[in-house]
Design an enzyme around this catalytic site. Structure first.
Site, PDB file in Angstrom:
ATOM      1  N   ARG A 152     -21.485 -29.305  19.086  1.00 45.53           N
ATOM      2  CA  ARG A 152     -20.426 -28.468  19.706  1.00 45.53           C
ATOM      3  C   ARG A 152     -19.544 -27.744  18.687  1.00 45.53           C
ATOM      4  NH1 ARG A 152     -19.793 -33.012  23.304  1.00 45.53           N
ATOM      5  NH2 ARG A 152     -21.009 -32.618  25.170  1.00 45.53           N
ATOM      6  N   LYS A 177     -18.745 -12.878  14.439  1.00 46.07           N
ATOM      7  CA  LYS A 177     -19.857 -12.639  15.366  1.00 46.07           C
ATOM      8  C   LYS A 177     -21.073 -13.375  14.815  1.00 46.07           C
ATOM      9  CE  LYS A 177     -18.958  -8.217  17.616  1.00 46.07           C
ATOM     10  NZ  LYS A 177     -19.417  -6.818  17.791  1.00 46.07           N
ATOM     11  N   GLU A 213     -21.975   1.200   6.177  1.00 42.87           N
ATOM     12  CA  GLU A 213     -20.867   0.502   6.862  1.00 42.87           C
ATOM     13  C   GLU A 213     -19.543   0.771   6.136  1.00 42.87           C
ATOM     14  OE1 GLU A 213     -21.340  -0.881   9.730  1.00 42.87           O
ATOM     15  OE2 GLU A 213     -23.440  -1.515   9.805  1.00 42.87           O
ATOM     16  N   LYS A 252     -11.590  -4.253   8.456  1.00 40.60           N
ATOM     17  CA  LYS A 252     -12.254  -5.051   9.504  1.00 40.60           C
ATOM     18  C   LYS A 252     -11.330  -6.176   9.966  1.00 40.60           C
ATOM     19  CE  LYS A 252     -16.239  -7.292  11.278  1.00 40.60           C
ATOM     20  NZ  LYS A 252     -17.675  -7.493  11.299  1.00 40.60           N
ATOM     21  N   GLU A 255     -13.722  -8.625  21.145  1.00 36.15           N
ATOM     22  CA  GLU A 255     -14.193  -7.293  21.536  1.00 36.15           C
ATOM     23  C   GLU A 255     -13.993  -6.983  23.014  1.00 36.15           C
ATOM     24  OE1 GLU A 255     -17.574  -5.585  19.269  1.00 36.15           O
ATOM     25  OE2 GLU A 255     -18.360  -5.023  21.224  1.00 36.15           O
ATOM     26  N   ARG A 264     -12.081  -3.599  19.333  1.00 38.74           N
ATOM     27  CA  ARG A 264     -13.047  -3.936  18.285  1.00 38.74           C
ATOM     28  C   ARG A 264     -14.294  -3.038  18.329  1.00 38.74           C
ATOM     29  NH1 ARG A 264     -14.950  -9.930  16.092  1.00 38.74           N
ATOM     30  NH2 ARG A 264     -16.643  -9.161  14.782  1.00 38.74           N
ATOM     31  N   ASN A 310     -18.092  -0.130  15.951  1.00 39.23           N
ATOM     32  CA  ASN A 310     -19.425   0.309  16.333  1.00 39.23           C
ATOM     33  C   ASN A 310     -19.632   1.807  16.171  1.00 39.23           C
ATOM     34  OD1 ASN A 310     -21.494  -1.590  17.476  1.00 39.23           O
ATOM     35  ND2 ASN A 310     -19.614  -2.403  18.351  1.00 39.23           N
ATOM     36  N   HIS A 334     -23.060   3.234  15.730  1.00 39.70           N
ATOM     37  CA  HIS A 334     -24.035   2.188  16.060  1.00 39.70           C
ATOM     38  C   HIS A 334     -24.718   2.427  17.400  1.00 39.70           C
ATOM     39  CE1 HIS A 334     -22.072   0.346  12.693  1.00 39.70           C
ATOM     40  NE2 HIS A 334     -22.751  -0.779  12.792  1.00 39.70           N
ATOM     41  N   HIS A 359     -28.427   1.962  17.009  1.00 38.36           N
ATOM     42  CA  HIS A 359     -29.215   0.904  17.659  1.00 38.36           C
ATOM     43  C   HIS A 359     -30.398   1.512  18.408  1.00 38.36           C
ATOM     44  CE1 HIS A 359     -25.526  -1.975  17.634  1.00 38.36           C
ATOM     45  NE2 HIS A 359     -26.286  -2.163  16.585  1.00 38.36           N
ATOM     46  N   HIS A 383     -30.977  -1.466   9.091  1.00 39.67           N
ATOM     47  CA  HIS A 383     -29.818  -1.222   9.950  1.00 39.67           C
ATOM     48  C   HIS A 383     -28.889  -0.112   9.426  1.00 39.67           C
ATOM     49  CE1 HIS A 383     -26.644  -2.206  12.766  1.00 39.67           C
ATOM     50  NE2 HIS A 383     -25.800  -2.424  11.766  1.00 39.67           N
TER      51      HIS A 383
HETATM   52  P1  NAD Z   1     -30.674  -9.441   5.197  1.00 39.84           P
HETATM   53  O1  NAD Z   1     -29.823 -10.604   5.396  1.00 39.84           O
HETATM   54  O2  NAD Z   1     -32.016  -9.441   5.827  1.00 39.84           O
HETATM   55  O3  NAD Z   1     -30.851  -9.189   3.619  1.00 39.84           O
HETATM   56  C1  NAD Z   1     -31.650  -8.113   3.183  1.00 39.84           C
HETATM   57  C2  NAD Z   1     -32.666  -8.550   2.131  1.00 39.84           C
HETATM   58  O4  NAD Z   1     -31.997  -8.713   0.891  1.00 39.84           O
HETATM   59  C3  NAD Z   1     -33.354  -9.874   2.418  1.00 39.84           C
HETATM   60  O5  NAD Z   1     -34.698  -9.764   2.058  1.00 39.84           O
HETATM   61  C4  NAD Z   1     -32.623 -10.842   1.512  1.00 39.84           C
HETATM   62  O6  NAD Z   1     -33.403 -11.945   1.140  1.00 39.84           O
HETATM   63  C5  NAD Z   1     -32.322  -9.976   0.310  1.00 39.84           C
HETATM   64  N1  NAD Z   1     -31.149 -10.374  -0.460  1.00 39.84           N
HETATM   65  C6  NAD Z   1     -29.959 -10.768   0.022  1.00 39.84           C
HETATM   66  N2  NAD Z   1     -29.087 -10.917  -0.970  1.00 39.84           N
HETATM   67  C7  NAD Z   1     -29.733 -10.626  -2.115  1.00 39.84           C
HETATM   68  C8  NAD Z   1     -29.352 -10.564  -3.477  1.00 39.84           C
HETATM   69  N3  NAD Z   1     -28.101 -10.782  -3.861  1.00 39.84           N
HETATM   70  N4  NAD Z   1     -30.283 -10.250  -4.389  1.00 39.84           N
HETATM   71  C9  NAD Z   1     -31.553  -9.975  -4.010  1.00 39.84           C
HETATM   72  N5  NAD Z   1     -31.973  -9.978  -2.733  1.00 39.84           N
HETATM   73  C10 NAD Z   1     -31.066 -10.291  -1.802  1.00 39.84           C
HETATM   74  O7  NAD Z   1     -29.953  -8.082   5.664  1.00 39.84           O
HETATM   75  P2  NAD Z   1     -28.429  -7.654   5.807  1.00 39.84           P
HETATM   76  O8  NAD Z   1     -28.454  -6.185   5.812  1.00 39.84           O
HETATM   77  O9  NAD Z   1     -27.540  -8.368   4.881  1.00 39.84           O
HETATM   78  O10 NAD Z   1     -28.060  -8.176   7.258  1.00 39.84           O
HETATM   79  C11 NAD Z   1     -28.668  -7.666   8.412  1.00 39.84           C
HETATM   80  C12 NAD Z   1     -28.332  -8.573   9.564  1.00 39.84           C
HETATM   81  O11 NAD Z   1     -26.920  -8.610   9.732  1.00 39.84           O
HETATM   82  C13 NAD Z   1     -28.919  -8.121  10.887  1.00 39.84           C
HETATM   83  O12 NAD Z   1     -29.519  -9.218  11.527  1.00 39.84           O
HETATM   84  C14 NAD Z   1     -27.703  -7.664  11.688  1.00 39.84           C
HETATM   85  O13 NAD Z   1     -27.860  -7.867  13.074  1.00 39.84           O
HETATM   86  C15 NAD Z   1     -26.626  -8.547  11.117  1.00 39.84           C
HETATM   87  N6  NAD Z   1     -25.261  -8.013  11.255  1.00 39.84           N
HETATM   88  C16 NAD Z   1     -24.317  -8.831  11.759  1.00 39.84           C
HETATM   89  C17 NAD Z   1     -23.015  -8.393  11.868  1.00 39.84           C
HETATM   90  C18 NAD Z   1     -21.959  -9.323  12.369  1.00 39.84           C
HETATM   91  O14 NAD Z   1     -20.824  -8.885  12.575  1.00 39.84           O
HETATM   92  N7  NAD Z   1     -22.248 -10.586  12.541  1.00 39.84           N
HETATM   93  C19 NAD Z   1     -22.661  -7.105  11.457  1.00 39.84           C
HETATM   94  C20 NAD Z   1     -23.652  -6.283  10.931  1.00 39.84           C
HETATM   95  C21 NAD Z   1     -24.960  -6.749  10.837  1.00 39.84           C
HETATM   96  N1  GLY Z   2     -20.121  -5.424  13.127  1.00 38.23           N
HETATM   97  C1  GLY Z   2     -19.294  -5.123  14.231  1.00 38.23           C
HETATM   98  C2  GLY Z   2     -18.313  -6.193  14.555  1.00 38.23           C
HETATM   99  O1  GLY Z   2     -18.190  -7.175  13.830  1.00 38.23           O
HETATM  100  O2  GLY Z   2     -17.648  -6.115  15.533  1.00 38.23           O
END
Ligand code: NAD
Ligand code: GLY
Length: 356
Positions: free
Chosen positions: A121, A143, A185, A227, A237, A241, A245, A248, A252, A265
């Site tokens: 939990r 998120k 971003e 942020k 949101e 918030r 987006n 986005h 998306h 992305h």
């Molecule tokens: P990711 O986590 O897939 O990382 C991209 C690639 O870079 C991977 O292959 C990873 O292994 C590699 N990598 C990471 N750090 C590294 C480093 N320092 N050196 C070498 N390689 C490295 O991609 P991302 O763009 O970080 O994240 C995308 C994800 O984030 C998506 O799933 C998206 O939905 C999510 N997201 C979430 C939020 C949120 O608010 N929670 C916001 C935006 C995106």
């Molecule tokens: N990445 C959008 C949010 O955190 O709301």
């Protein structure tokens, strides 16, 4: 080191930004929590780069520390992978004082955050983001989610970390394409909240692309600060918030219609922001200069800006499936001026089709 605080009452936490912080996460954490044990969750490649240094910092505090690896890529963000993690946490006898550490990009952060939100939990977790996107966006704001075959981020929770530690040095091993995607971003924050910051990006893009430490520190701190202020006003949101987006909604749709395989992305967000700015101009919210400035900056940062060949009616249909769309009203974040935006849900299909 820069220290920002996100003020969410009892869910408040610090975001620490600086060079070489990865070995000190344990030291920072000891003033926040008294963990019964630590479990670092990361990808194999990130483990070999940074796992040991991060783990040693926890071991130095006297905390039992384990590392669990999950495969790289968006396909790891699913319930099956979450279940494997629950199994391992139970094998390790993790209790409610155990602390999970998400060491990686947004995939690791979202998955680990979701597991932390649901294991027994809810147990505490720490974000140690290693991509630019995760340092400026996904590690902050709580998120967390995994994907469902019918849609991205469909299963999740708002669940805040207890600490975020962004080590700028980790960006030096990040592939350039991933770094640039994170910059989309960063540009977004300038458009939605801060014209001076947008101008900073316009004038320093070369330094930024050369990973100039001062510039990096400034853009990450400014992005996190914008942020944090948005999340403080509307953590779950309910409305405001949504401004995070910007770009986005189209982004998306582009990602989904290209099966999440052609663009990462941030690239889709870049194309989406240009469409959103063009739409803003087309419905009379801003002058033509706004989309033109945005497009020029994104191009200078090496990001794609042109729409891929896609069937416009398929894009439109996809917009109706956006999580923000309610009662068949597509919500757009439109720009009035750089630094000033509004949330609008009354744009006609004719206007939307014009920019596709
Ligand atoms: P990711 O986590 O897939 O990382 C991209 C690639 O870079 C991977 O292959 C990873 O292994 C590699 N990598 C990471 N750090 C590294 C480093 N320092 N050196 C070498 N390689 C490295 O991609 P991302 O763009 O970080 O994240 C995308 C994800 O984030 C998506 O799933 C998206 O939905 C999510 N997201 C979430 C939020 C949120 O608010 N929670 C916001 C935006 C995106
Ligand atoms: N990445 C959008 C949010 O955190 O709301």
């Amino acid at each position: 080191m820069q220290r920002l605080n996100i003020d969410l009452g009892e869910r408040s936490y610090d975001i620490l930004i600086g060079s070489g912080l990865r070995a000190q996460v344990g030291e920072f954490l000891k003033s926040v929590l008294k963990p019964s044990r630590i479990v670092i969750i990361t990808h194999p490649s990130i483990n070999s780069l940074y796992g040991e240094e991060v783990a040693d910092g926890f071991i130095a505090q006297g905390w039992t520390t384990d590392i669990i690896e999950v495969p790289e890529g968006e396909s790891s963000k699913n319930l099956g992978q979450a279940e494997k993690l629950y199994d391992r946490l139970l094998e390790l006898n993790c209790d409610r004082k155990s602390v999970l550490v998400a060491l990686g990009g947004g995939v690791i952060g979202d998955l680990v955050g979701f597991v932390a939100a649901t294991y027994q939990r809810g147990i505490p977790f720490v974000q140690v983001p290693t991509t630019l996107l995760s340092q400026v966006d996904s590690s902050v704001g709580g998120k967390t989610a995994v994907n469902h075959p019918k849609g991205k981020n469909m299963i999740g929770a708002f669940y805040q970390p207890r600490l975020v530690v962004a080590d700028l040095e980790t960006l030096r091993t990040l592939p350039q394409k991933e770094f640039r995607a994170g910059l989309a971003e960063v540009v977004k924050y300038g458009v939605i909240a801060d014209e001076n910051f947008f101008e900073f990006l316009e004038t320093r893009y070369e330094k930024i692309l050369n990973l100039d430490s001062e510039c990096l520190s400034h853009i990450i701190e400014t992005s996190c600060s914008i942020k944090a202020r948005v999340v403080e006003k509307d953590e779950r949101e309910s409305h405001y918030r949504m401004i995070l987006n910007f770009g986005h909604t189209f982004g998306h749709a582009i990602e989904s219609l290209t099966e999440y395989s052609r663009f990462i992305h941030g690239e889709a967000v870049s194309m989406g922001m240009v469409r959103a700015a063009q739409l803003s101009h087309s419905v009379g919210k801003c002058s033509e200069e706004t989309p033109n400035r945005l497009e020029a900056l994104l191009k200078n940062l090496g990001l794609p800006v042109d729409m891929p060949e896609l069937d416009s009616s398929a894009v439109l249909e996809s917009l109706y499936h956006d999580k923000k769309t309610m009662d068949r009203k597509i919500k757009f974040i439109l720009v009035n001026d750089i630094g000033s935006i509004e949330i609008v849900d009354q744009v006609s299909e004719v206007e939307i089709l014009k920019v596709l």
